[in-house]
Scaffold this motif. Structure first.
Motif: not given
Length: 637
Positions: A104-106, A213-214, A265-268
């Motif tokens: 995921p992004p930091p 999952f994103a 949270a803008g998750y990936v």
């Protein structure tokens, strides 16, 4: 993505290598000094030596990991789980170096990696949380005051990290300060962050988590729940899907909340949202911003490869399936095979014999084991994971327990038989195991481990005659033998009849036996047996499904010297670092009072007074490394 560096070790490194190679991606393994000959190093396309032995000198060295990527021309980094997998600074450093970060992004790691921040975000998105204190003021006075406000019982938790480290259950006010200090110490050692939170404790909940999952296009799905309620020391050892108590309606509610938190949270990528479940009510615990140890359970149920999904999402591809295309089939259970005894004490040593069970369809074994592997105190005690899948829960329990029976790991204690007993316990089989299952039923599970007399006899004969030639001539004289298993001493007379045949007398019992490689036949019944020497007359054997700790006393005095002195000594039960010494010479100590704290395999273990004693001498100091059997404290006579 052409060359993937795996910033991890052991079974998860092997797991990632397998999928990457199937996708045509080359892999780079990294390794510490103890792992130089490990399986993941040999299976990767190339490998890079990090140096050092402890995690801090190897797998946690960001500079060395980036050197590895540069030297090997890797263009992507997969962190696995543990180590730096949830470290936002490491993720940012990888991205800043122009590499693809498989995770995921930091910013999402920061938002969710702190349990306090995650709970604030969850409340903002309608995800239920238990009442507690999640503030920045970390002074003991504030934490004590907030604990009084929240009320007892409560949980003290490290804000960072996971894996059960930095967690303490506090039942009453008198336990609070020791719990705060111990949790902070363990959190600092494990995560370099001693911040804590406090929340109301549920005493008999389930631990249920949802896999999410994103992708980078803003889509997010859930892949169902896993029930992880069977735990010791706040660490999971049995995980299953679906949960035996989660209805389709409740699954939808859990999934909606998990997806809402991830999207907020803008998750990936892959993540897991963990909940406490009590009846139909559920409350957020935390979100793990990585692939979980237990991801194979979800893979078995869905037929998907979650590592492949991770790599595709990291390349910018959309999720392969929409929510309505995801389906679940059958039941799956995973158990964690660990280098620990039935009392959850970790052990180190060499694997002197390893044999995995037959692996037909529906059975999977993720591990990094082989005969000769060294289990060191530097890393986690988990050796591998056995996963079974079948149409029904009853079938999967039977399949997995049988596979554990057929697994052989000798040279050091493991929880193999303990796991099989857990699966066969009626509370677990009935779907009634809650988080306190092992606290309630641990003694019953341990009682299920007692081997039948003939299993012990088979192990003793296999060890005693391990070097005997199979064509030995008959001997008219009986050979006296004296062996010990646990607290049981076997005095026996054995007469060799030739060709491996033996006439055995144990007390009133007379038996005909035959010893052959890999098996012992007693009165016509065949026991598969493997026995390995550990030195100094000690052996470990597995007879059928039973693990035996044996000692040859045949040439020892009938009453061993040192019994009285042994009662006056406290010795180290395993390798580790002494992080606290509470005992002082001359002090009178009550039974159960803490004497020392040893850190081993990333957890703190308190050694308490075995009875009411007076301390005569303390032979160690805080900060010292200790080895198994080393004298720590001497008590007055």
């Amino acid at each position: 993505m052409k060359r993937l560096l795996i910033a991890n070790r052991g079974e998860i490194a092997r797991r990632i290598i397998r999928t990457a190679h199937a996708m045509g991606i080359e892999t780079v393994a990294v390794f510490s000094e103890p792992d130089a000959g490990a399986l993941h190093v040999r299976e990767a396309t190339s490998a890079f030596a990090l140096g050092g032995a402890p995690s801090a000198d190897s797998y946690l060295r960001v500079d060395r990991l980036l050197d590895a990527a540069l030297v090997t021309n890797a263009d992507a980094v997969h962190p696995g789980y543990g180590f730096l997998s949830e470290n936002a600074d490491f993720a940012q450093t990888v991205i800043d170096a122009g590499l693809t970060w498989v995770g995921p992004p930091p910013a999402a790691i920061r938002a969710l990696g702190s349990k306090s921040a995650a709970k604030a975000l969850a409340l903002a998105h309608g995800v239920p949380c238990l009442p507690g204190y999640f503030g920045d003021d970390q002074s003991e006075d504030t934490l004590v005051a907030e604990a009084q406000r929240v009320g007892f019982p409560l949980m003290v938790k490290a804000v960072a990290g996971g894996g059960g480290r930095g967690m303490r259950l506090v039942q009453e006010a008198a336990q609070l300060l020791p719990a705060l200090r111990s949790a902070r110490s363990e959190a600092l050692a494990g995560f370099a962050n001693g911040d804590l939170l406090i929340e109301r404790a549920l005493l008999r909940p389930r631990h249920v988590e949802v896999q999410v999952f994103a992708d980078t296009q803003g889509r997010c799905v859930h892949l169902g729940e896993r029930d992880c309620s069977v735990q010791r020391r706040h660490q999971k050892i049995v995980e299953e899907a679906p949960s035996p108590v989660v209805s389709s309606e409740l699954r939808q509610q859990l999934g909606r909340c998990a997806v809402a938190l991830a999207q907020g949270a803008g998750y990936v990528g892959a993540g897991t949202v963990e909940f406490l479940l009590e009846g139909e009510d559920f409350f957020l615990m935390e979100m793990n911003t990585r692939l979980q140890v237990e991801h194979p359970v979800t893979e078995a149920l869905t037929g998907l490869d979650l590592v492949e999904w991770q790599l595709r999402v990291a390349r910018g591809e959309p999720l392969p399936l929409a929510q309505e295309q995801i389906s679940f089939h059958g039941h799956a259970i995973e158990v964690r095979l660990c280098a620990e005894d039935e009392h959850y004490t970790p052990h180190t040593g060499r694997v002197r014999h390893f044999a995995e069970p037959p692996l037909p369809s529906g059975l999977r074994f993720d591990h990094a084991l082989e005969t000769g592997s060294e289990v060191t105190p530097h890393y986690d005690a988990m050796l591998g994971k056995l996963i079974a899948h079948a149409p029904t829960r009853t079938e999967v329990i039977e399949r997995l327990a049988h596979a554990l029976d057929q697994t052989v790991v000798l040279g050091l204690p493991t929880n193999r038989a303990f796991l099989a007993a857990c699966l066969r316990h009626p509370v677990f089989q009935g779907g009634g195991a809650l988080i306190p299952f092992l606290a309630d039923e641990g003694d019953t599970v341990r009682g299920m481990l007692q081997p039948p007399p003939d299993a012990v006899l088979a192990g003793v004969l296999a060890a005693a005659f391990a070097q005997a030639p199979q064509a030995a001539l008959p001997c008219p004289f009986a050979r006296p033998l004296r062996w010990q298993h646990a607290e049981q001493v076997l005095d026996m007379a054995v007469r060799e009849q030739g060709q491996g045949a033996l006439a055995v007398t144990v007390g009133e019992r007379r038996a005909q036996a035959r010893v052959a490689p890999g098996r012992v036949v007693i009165d016509g019944i065949t026991w598969p047996v493997v026995a390995v020497p550990l030195g100094a007359g000690r052996w470990q054997a597995q007879a059928g499904a039973h693990t035996l700790a044996l000692a040859d006393l045949s040439h020892a005095p009938r009453e061993r010297a040192g019994g009285a002195s042994a009662a006056r000594e406290l010795r180290a039960p395993f390798n580790g670092k002494l992080i606290a010494v509470h005992a002082t010479p001359g002090a009178a100590v009550a039974q159960g009072e803490p004497l020392l704290v040893i850190e081993s395999m990333k957890l703190e273990h308190t050694l308490a007074a075995p009875r009411h004693v007076t301390v005569e001498a303390v032979s160690v100091v805080a900060g010292q490394q200790v080895a198994p059997g080393q004298l720590l404290i001497t008590f007055a006579a």
